[in-house]
Motif scaffolding. Structure first.
Motif, PDB file in Angstrom:
ATOM      1  N   TYR A 298      44.518  13.104   7.972  1.00 30.80           N
ATOM      2  CA  TYR A 298      44.722  14.448   8.509  1.00 30.80           C
ATOM      3  C   TYR A 298      44.136  14.647   9.903  1.00 30.80           C
ATOM      4  O   TYR A 298      44.679  15.416  10.691  1.00 30.80           O
TER       5      TYR A 298
ATOM      6  N   SER B 286      33.232  14.542   3.906  1.00 37.64           N
ATOM      7  CA  SER B 286      34.380  14.444   3.007  1.00 37.64           C
ATOM      8  C   SER B 286      34.061  13.381   1.964  1.00 37.64           C
ATOM      9  O   SER B 286      33.602  12.287   2.313  1.00 37.64           O
TER      10      SER B 286
ATOM     11  N   ALA C  17      41.708  20.607   7.803  1.00 38.53           N
ATOM     12  CA  ALA C  17      40.460  20.399   7.064  1.00 38.53           C
ATOM     13  C   ALA C  17      40.617  20.887   5.627  1.00 38.53           C
ATOM     14  O   ALA C  17      40.188  20.221   4.680  1.00 38.53           O
TER      15      ALA C  17
ATOM     16  N   ILE D  46      40.457  12.031   4.735  1.00 33.21           N
ATOM     17  CA  ILE D  46      40.297  12.780   5.982  1.00 33.21           C
ATOM     18  C   ILE D  46      41.008  12.066   7.130  1.00 33.21           C
ATOM     19  O   ILE D  46      41.545  12.698   8.034  1.00 33.21           O
ATOM     20  N   ASN D  47      41.042  10.712   7.069  1.00 35.13           N
ATOM     21  CA  ASN D  47      41.704   9.931   8.112  1.00 35.13           C
ATOM     22  C   ASN D  47      43.209  10.167   8.168  1.00 35.13           C
ATOM     23  O   ASN D  47      43.845   9.884   9.186  1.00 35.13           O
TER      24      ASN D  47
ATOM     25  N   ILE E  62      34.844   9.855  13.274  1.00 32.27           N
ATOM     26  CA  ILE E  62      34.930   9.816  11.807  1.00 32.27           C
ATOM     27  C   ILE E  62      34.304   8.496  11.400  1.00 32.27           C
ATOM     28  O   ILE E  62      34.658   7.438  11.916  1.00 32.27           O
TER      29      ILE E  62
ATOM     30  N   SER F 238      42.865  18.424   3.662  1.00 38.08           N
ATOM     31  CA  SER F 238      42.204  17.147   3.378  1.00 38.08           C
ATOM     32  C   SER F 238      41.048  17.306   2.402  1.00 38.08           C
ATOM     33  O   SER F 238      40.880  16.471   1.501  1.00 38.08           O
ATOM     34  N   LEU F 239      40.250  18.347   2.545  1.00 30.14           N
ATOM     35  CA  LEU F 239      39.115  18.527   1.637  1.00 30.14           C
ATOM     36  C   LEU F 239      39.566  18.912   0.230  1.00 30.14           C
ATOM     37  O   LEU F 239      38.952  18.497  -0.751  1.00 30.14           O
TER      38      LEU F 239
END
Length: 94
Positions: free
Chosen positions: A28, A20, A44, A25-26, A93, A47-48
């Motif tokens: 989600y 990412s 995903a 991303i954190n 992550i 977030s992406l």
């Protein structure tokens, strides 16, 4: 824009490292959590897409790496769609 990598484990046990371009991303996904397959793909994607938009806001173009990663996740997830209760584990992550 701090990039992140996140390691996942698919329902068949195969592990994959994902990318990412943003720490969003954190917001989600959480390390150590299991997600139903459909939920994981949806989170995903959200977030992406948001990460790619952050890149667009900063640099004037979307992030092709984020879109490539989303494509890979969607393609890989298709093989598990017909399994009973498939789960994806977010290993870490970083």
């Amino acid at each position: 824009m701090p990039e992140r990598h996140f390691d996942i484990q698919w329902p068949n046990g195969k592990e994959e490292s994902c990318y990412s371009p943003s720490s969003i991303i954190n917001d989600y996904l959480s390390a150590g959590e299991s997600y139903p397959l459909k939920d994981f793909v949806q989170l995903a994607e959200l977030s992406l897409n948001e990460a790619s938009e952050r890149v667009r806001a900063k640099y004037g173009y979307s992030c092709s790496s984020a879109m490539d990663q989303l494509y890979k996740i969607k393609q890989s997830s298709m093989q598990f769609e017909h399994e009973f209760d498939p789960l994806v584990i977010v290993k870490r992550i970083y």
